[in-house]
Design a protein around this motif. Structure first.
Motif, PDB file in Angstrom:
ATOM      1  N   GLU A  84     -18.331  -8.210   8.598  1.00  0.00           N
ATOM      2  CA  GLU A  84     -18.469  -8.471   7.166  1.00  0.00           C
ATOM      3  C   GLU A  84     -19.832  -9.070   6.836  1.00  0.00           C
ATOM      4  OE1 GLU A  84     -16.319  -7.323   5.198  1.00  0.00           O
ATOM      5  OE2 GLU A  84     -14.566  -6.994   6.467  1.00  0.00           O
ATOM      6  N   THR A  85     -20.208 -10.119   7.519  1.00  0.00           N
ATOM      7  CA  THR A  85     -21.523 -10.750   7.312  1.00  0.00           C
ATOM      8  C   THR A  85     -22.061 -11.242   8.645  1.00  0.00           C
ATOM      9  OG1 THR A  85     -20.533 -12.925   6.864  1.00  0.00           O
ATOM     10  CG2 THR A  85     -21.002 -11.518   4.957  1.00  0.00           C
ATOM     11  N   LYS A  86     -23.369 -11.250   8.760  1.00  0.00           N
ATOM     12  CA  LYS A  86     -24.004 -11.730   9.989  1.00  0.00           C
ATOM     13  C   LYS A  86     -24.073 -13.255   9.977  1.00  0.00           C
ATOM     14  CE  LYS A  86     -28.843 -11.747   8.511  1.00  0.00           C
ATOM     15  NZ  LYS A  86     -30.216 -11.309   8.836  1.00  0.00           N
ATOM     16  N   THR A  87     -24.396 -13.835  11.092  1.00  0.00           N
ATOM     17  CA  THR A  87     -24.554 -15.280  11.197  1.00  0.00           C
ATOM     18  C   THR A  87     -25.824 -15.724  10.491  1.00  0.00           C
ATOM     19  OG1 THR A  87     -24.700 -17.133  12.770  1.00  0.00           O
ATOM     20  CG2 THR A  87     -25.849 -15.106  13.362  1.00  0.00           C
ATOM     21  N   ASP A  88     -25.861 -17.001  10.112  1.00  0.00           N
ATOM     22  CA  ASP A  88     -27.086 -17.543   9.516  1.00  0.00           C
ATOM     23  C   ASP A  88     -27.914 -18.305  10.541  1.00  0.00           C
ATOM     24  OD1 ASP A  88     -25.524 -19.758   9.945  1.00  0.00           O
ATOM     25  OD2 ASP A  88     -25.798 -20.629   7.950  1.00  0.00           O
ATOM     26  N   ARG A  89     -27.514 -18.235  11.808  1.00  0.00           N
ATOM     27  CA  ARG A  89     -28.239 -18.968  12.847  1.00  0.00           C
ATOM     28  C   ARG A  89     -29.421 -18.146  13.355  1.00  0.00           C
ATOM     29  NH1 ARG A  89     -23.203 -21.071  16.397  1.00  0.00           N
ATOM     30  NH2 ARG A  89     -24.761 -22.251  17.566  1.00  0.00           N
ATOM     31  N   LEU A  90     -30.395 -18.855  13.915  1.00  0.00           N
ATOM     32  CA  LEU A  90     -31.676 -18.237  14.284  1.00  0.00           C
ATOM     33  C   LEU A  90     -31.643 -17.692  15.713  1.00  0.00           C
ATOM     34  CD1 LEU A  90     -33.969 -20.967  12.690  1.00  0.00           C
ATOM     35  CD2 LEU A  90     -33.599 -18.645  11.830  1.00  0.00           C
ATOM     36  N   PHE A  91     -30.722 -16.781  15.959  1.00  0.00           N
ATOM     37  CA  PHE A  91     -30.594 -16.205  17.291  1.00  0.00           C
ATOM     38  C   PHE A  91     -31.732 -15.223  17.573  1.00  0.00           C
ATOM     39  CE2 PHE A  91     -25.824 -16.910  16.775  1.00  0.00           C
ATOM     40  CZ  PHE A  91     -25.851 -18.075  17.530  1.00  0.00           C
ATOM     41  N   PRO A  92     -32.220 -15.189  18.817  1.00  0.00           N
ATOM     42  CA  PRO A  92     -33.278 -14.232  19.183  1.00  0.00           C
ATOM     43  C   PRO A  92     -32.913 -12.800  18.818  1.00  0.00           C
ATOM     44  CG  PRO A  92     -32.999 -15.846  20.927  1.00  0.00           C
ATOM     45  CD  PRO A  92     -31.909 -16.110  19.923  1.00  0.00           C
ATOM     46  N   TYR A  93     -31.662 -12.413  18.999  1.00  0.00           N
ATOM     47  CA  TYR A  93     -31.244 -11.045  18.688  1.00  0.00           C
ATOM     48  C   TYR A  93     -31.506 -10.722  17.220  1.00  0.00           C
ATOM     49  CZ  TYR A  93     -28.136  -7.156  17.569  1.00  0.00           C
ATOM     50  OH  TYR A  93     -27.629  -5.975  17.103  1.00  0.00           O
ATOM     51  N   GLU A  94     -31.176 -11.638  16.327  1.00  0.00           N
ATOM     52  CA  GLU A  94     -31.370 -11.405  14.899  1.00  0.00           C
ATOM     53  C   GLU A  94     -32.849 -11.396  14.529  1.00  0.00           C
ATOM     54  OE1 GLU A  94     -29.134 -10.497  12.873  1.00  0.00           O
ATOM     55  OE2 GLU A  94     -27.335 -10.879  14.067  1.00  0.00           O
ATOM     56  N   ILE A  95     -33.617 -12.311  15.108  1.00  0.00           N
ATOM     57  CA  ILE A  95     -35.048 -12.379  14.813  1.00  0.00           C
ATOM     58  C   ILE A  95     -35.759 -11.121  15.295  1.00  0.00           C
ATOM     59  CG2 ILE A  95     -37.197 -13.620  15.313  1.00  0.00           C
ATOM     60  CD1 ILE A  95     -35.444 -16.170  15.517  1.00  0.00           C
TER      61      ILE A  95
ATOM     62  N   ARG B 210     -30.578 -20.918  -4.185  1.00  0.00           N
ATOM     63  CA  ARG B 210     -29.568 -20.330  -3.298  1.00  0.00           C
ATOM     64  C   ARG B 210     -30.025 -20.527  -1.860  1.00  0.00           C
ATOM     65  NH1 ARG B 210     -32.272 -16.002  -1.367  1.00  0.00           N
ATOM     66  NH2 ARG B 210     -33.789 -14.998  -2.757  1.00  0.00           N
ATOM     67  N   GLU B 211     -29.116 -20.294  -0.925  1.00  0.00           N
ATOM     68  CA  GLU B 211     -29.510 -20.342   0.479  1.00  0.00           C
ATOM     69  C   GLU B 211     -30.462 -19.184   0.774  1.00  0.00           C
ATOM     70  OE1 GLU B 211     -26.437 -20.534   3.362  1.00  0.00           O
ATOM     71  OE2 GLU B 211     -25.868 -22.593   2.830  1.00  0.00           O
ATOM     72  N   VAL B 212     -31.495 -19.454   1.554  1.00  0.00           N
ATOM     73  CA  VAL B 212     -32.459 -18.417   1.905  1.00  0.00           C
ATOM     74  C   VAL B 212     -32.114 -17.850   3.280  1.00  0.00           C
ATOM     75  CG1 VAL B 212     -34.259 -19.502   0.522  1.00  0.00           C
ATOM     76  CG2 VAL B 212     -34.093 -20.052   2.961  1.00  0.00           C
ATOM     77  N   ASP B 213     -32.611 -16.661   3.545  1.00  0.00           N
ATOM     78  CA  ASP B 213     -32.409 -16.000   4.836  1.00  0.00           C
ATOM     79  C   ASP B 213     -33.425 -16.579   5.816  1.00  0.00           C
ATOM     80  OD1 ASP B 213     -32.343 -14.292   7.047  1.00  0.00           O
ATOM     81  OD2 ASP B 213     -31.884 -12.533   5.830  1.00  0.00           O
ATOM     82  N   ARG B 214     -32.974 -17.494   6.637  1.00  0.00           N
ATOM     83  CA  ARG B 214     -33.900 -18.171   7.558  1.00  0.00           C
ATOM     84  C   ARG B 214     -34.485 -17.214   8.588  1.00  0.00           C
ATOM     85  NH1 ARG B 214     -31.691 -22.749  10.685  1.00  0.00           N
ATOM     86  NH2 ARG B 214     -29.849 -21.430  10.867  1.00  0.00           N
ATOM     87  N   VAL B 215     -33.704 -16.243   9.020  1.00  0.00           N
ATOM     88  CA  VAL B 215     -34.194 -15.271  10.002  1.00  0.00           C
ATOM     89  C   VAL B 215     -35.364 -14.483   9.418  1.00  0.00           C
ATOM     90  CG1 VAL B 215     -33.629 -13.177  11.285  1.00  0.00           C
ATOM     91  CG2 VAL B 215     -32.027 -15.084  11.268  1.00  0.00           C
ATOM     92  N   ALA B 216     -35.180 -13.980   8.188  1.00  0.00           N
ATOM     93  CA  ALA B 216     -36.249 -13.203   7.549  1.00  0.00           C
ATOM     94  C   ALA B 216     -37.488 -14.057   7.332  1.00  0.00           C
ATOM     95  CB  ALA B 216     -35.754 -12.646   6.213  1.00  0.00           C
ATOM     96  N   LEU B 217     -37.299 -15.307   6.939  1.00  0.00           N
ATOM     97  CA  LEU B 217     -38.439 -16.192   6.700  1.00  0.00           C
ATOM     98  C   LEU B 217     -39.190 -16.475   7.990  1.00  0.00           C
ATOM     99  CD1 LEU B 217     -40.183 -18.001   4.953  1.00  0.00           C
ATOM    100  CD2 LEU B 217     -38.489 -19.829   5.276  1.00  0.00           C
ATOM    101  N   LEU B 218     -38.471 -16.822   9.053  1.00  0.00           N
ATOM    102  CA  LEU B 218     -39.141 -17.131  10.315  1.00  0.00           C
ATOM    103  C   LEU B 218     -39.867 -15.902  10.863  1.00  0.00           C
ATOM    104  CD1 LEU B 218     -39.881 -19.001  12.595  1.00  0.00           C
ATOM    105  CD2 LEU B 218     -37.637 -18.538  13.643  1.00  0.00           C
ATOM    106  N   ALA B 219     -39.235 -14.733  10.787  1.00  0.00           N
ATOM    107  CA  ALA B 219     -39.898 -13.510  11.245  1.00  0.00           C
ATOM    108  C   ALA B 219     -41.181 -13.264  10.457  1.00  0.00           C
ATOM    109  CB  ALA B 219     -38.954 -12.320  11.109  1.00  0.00           C
ATOM    110  N   ARG B 220     -41.140 -13.533   9.145  1.00  0.00           N
ATOM    111  CA  ARG B 220     -42.338 -13.371   8.316  1.00  0.00           C
ATOM    112  C   ARG B 220     -43.410 -14.384   8.708  1.00  0.00           C
ATOM    113  NH1 ARG B 220     -44.350  -9.947   4.137  1.00  0.00           N
ATOM    114  NH2 ARG B 220     -42.353  -9.911   3.082  1.00  0.00           N
TER     115      ARG B 220
ATOM    116  N   ARG C 263     -36.697 -18.867  22.964  1.00  0.00           N
ATOM    117  CA  ARG C 263     -35.627 -19.714  23.493  1.00  0.00           C
ATOM    118  C   ARG C 263     -34.951 -20.387  22.303  1.00  0.00           C
ATOM    119  NH1 ARG C 263     -36.088 -21.309  28.959  1.00  0.00           N
ATOM    120  NH2 ARG C 263     -37.050 -19.585  30.106  1.00  0.00           N
ATOM    121  N   HIS C 264     -33.631 -20.327  22.263  1.00  0.00           N
ATOM    122  CA  HIS C 264     -32.877 -20.877  21.142  1.00  0.00           C
ATOM    123  C   HIS C 264     -31.936 -21.972  21.627  1.00  0.00           C
ATOM    124  CE1 HIS C 264     -29.297 -21.087  18.523  1.00  0.00           C
ATOM    125  NE2 HIS C 264     -30.167 -20.926  17.538  1.00  0.00           N
TER     126      HIS C 264
END
Length: 326
Positions: free
Chosen positions: A60-71, A239-249, A85-86
Motif C-alpha cells: 500500500e505505501t512504502k516506509t518513510d525510513r532512510l533505507f539504502p534500498y529506497e535511496i 506536510r511531511e516531506v519525502d526524506r528519501v527523495a530529499l536526501l537523494a537530491r 550504512r544505515h
C-alpha cells in the motif's frame, strides 16, 4: 534489510495488483512460511502491506525510513552514496565514520554515506550538542579528498550550496546560507553542516562532512529554547516531506559541486555560494574566541573567510566564529 525481504518487496512493487504468498514462494524458491516471515519483517520496517486470503499481499505505501534500498532507487550519482550504512539509532554518524575509516582504507570508503534515523550524541560546530531526533536527516559523508588542503574548507561550501539547492528544487522554498555553515528559511535555521579532517602535516587521511536537516521533526518536539530560532521542512511545507527523495537530491547536488572542487573550479563554488548567501550585504555581529564586534558583511574571500567592514570603517577578516544578523 536482508536480501530475501528486499526480493519479496521487489515482487510487491512490480505487481499491478495483489500477489499470492504461493506465487512469491515459487518465484523466490522459498516456503510460504518464509514469505510470511518476510512480510512481517517488512511491516515492522514501516511498509504498509495489506493481505487477503483470497487475493494475497499488496504493497500500500512504502516506509518513510532512510533505507539504502529506497535511496538507491532515486540516487543519480556516480560516487557519493554508492555505499551506504544505515542505523536506527547511533550516538553519532561521524563517530561511526571515524571507526570505519580507522578499520579500513579510507580510499575504498570514498563517498560512503552513514545515516541514522536518530542520533543520541550528535556534535555540531565548536563541540555544541546537535539535537537529532527521529524524523530528521542525520548523515555523514566520508571522503578521501583529492582537493588541495588549502581548498578543503570549500567542501562545506559545496555542501551548503547542495542543501540549499535541494530544498529549493524539491519544495520551491527560498533556502539561504548563513556563514559559515547553516541553512536558513526566513530567519530560522533548518539545516547545518560540519567538516572534520583527519590530517597530519600536508597529508589528509580522510574528511567527514556531517549533515543535519530538520525534515519531519515536529516543532513541538523541539526544546523551548530552539523554537524561536529553528524551523523544519514539515512546518514550512505544511506536510511531511519525502526524506528519501530529499536526501537523494542533496547527494546528487553535492556530487556536482564536489566534482567542481576536484576539477579546481573554485570560483564557480564561491559565486554560487554568494548568490545564496543571507549574510553578505547585511549588518552582522561577530563573536570570535577573542573578541566581539559588528559591521557589514561585504564579501567572502578565496579561503572562505568572511570580510567585515567594521563600524569604525576598518576591514576585518574572520576565519572562524559565530555570525548573527542584525
Amino acid at each position: 534489510m536482508k536480501d530475501t525481504a528486499i526480493n519479496v518487496l521487489k515482487i510487491l512493487e512490480e505487481s499491478p495488483g495483489p500477489v499470492s504468498g504461493e506465487r512469491i514462494a515459487e518465484q523466490l524458491g522459498i516456503t510460504r512460511s518464509a514469505v510470511w516471515k518476510q512480510i512481517r519483517e517488512l511491516r515492522r520496517l514501516g511498509y504498509q502491506i495489506s493481505s487477503s486470503r483470497a487475493e494475497g499481499y499488496r504493497l500500500e505505501t512504502k516506509t518513510d525510513r532512510l533505507f539504502p534500498y529506497e535511496i538507491n532507487k532515486m540516487l543519480r550519482t556516480r560516487v557519493i552514496g554508492r555505499q551506504i550504512r544505515h542505523f536506527d539509532s547511533t550516538a553519532s554518524t561521524g563517530w561511526v565514520a571515524k571507526k570505519l575509516a580507522a578499520e579500513s582504507d579510507p580510499e575504498k570508503l570514498h563517498g560512503m554515506v552513514i545515516i541514522a534515523e536518530e542520533q543520541t550524541g550528535g556534535v555540531g560546530r565548536l563541540g555544541r550538542a546537535w539535537v537529532s531526533p527521529a524524523g530528521g536527516i542525520w548523515a555523514t559523508i566520508l571522503l578521501k579528498p583529492s582537493v588541495p588542503l588549502d581548498h578543503l574548507f570549500m567542501t562545506t561550501m559545496a555542501g551548503s550550496v547542495a542543501i540549499a539547492r535541494a530544498i529549493r528544487k524539491e519544495y520551491g522554498i527560498s533556502a539561504l546560507i548563513k556563514w559559515p555553515n547553516d541553512i536558513f528559511i526566513g530567519d530560522r535555521k533548518v539545516a547545518g553542516l560540519l567538516l572534520e579532517l583527519a590530517a597530519e602535516a600536508d597529508t589528509v587521511h580522510y574528511a567527514l562532512l556531517g549533515i543535519g536537516i530538520d525534515a519531519n521533526v515536529p516543532l513541538d518536539e523541539l526544546s523551548s529554547n530552539l523554537r524561536d530560532t529553528v524551523t523544519t521542512l514539515q512546518a514550512e511545507v505544511g506536510r511531511e516531506v519525502d526524506r528519501v527523495a530529499l536526501l537523494a537530491r542533496v547527494l546528487r547536488e553535492f556530487e556536482l559541486r564536489y566534482q567542481q572542487l576536484e576539477d579546481g573550479e573554485y570560483d564557480s563554488i564561491i559565486r554560487e555560494w554568494k548568490s545564496l548567501s543571507r549574510t553578505l550585504d547585511n549588518r552582522v555581529a561577530i563573536k570570535t574566541i577573542n573578541k566581539t564586534f559588528s559591521g557589514e558583511a561585504i564579501d567572502i574571500d578565496e579561503h572562505g573567510a568572511l570580510i567585515i567592514r567594521k563600524d569604525n570603517g576598518k576591514i576585518e577578516r574572520v576565519i572562524a566564529g559565530d555570525c548573527f544578523q542584525l
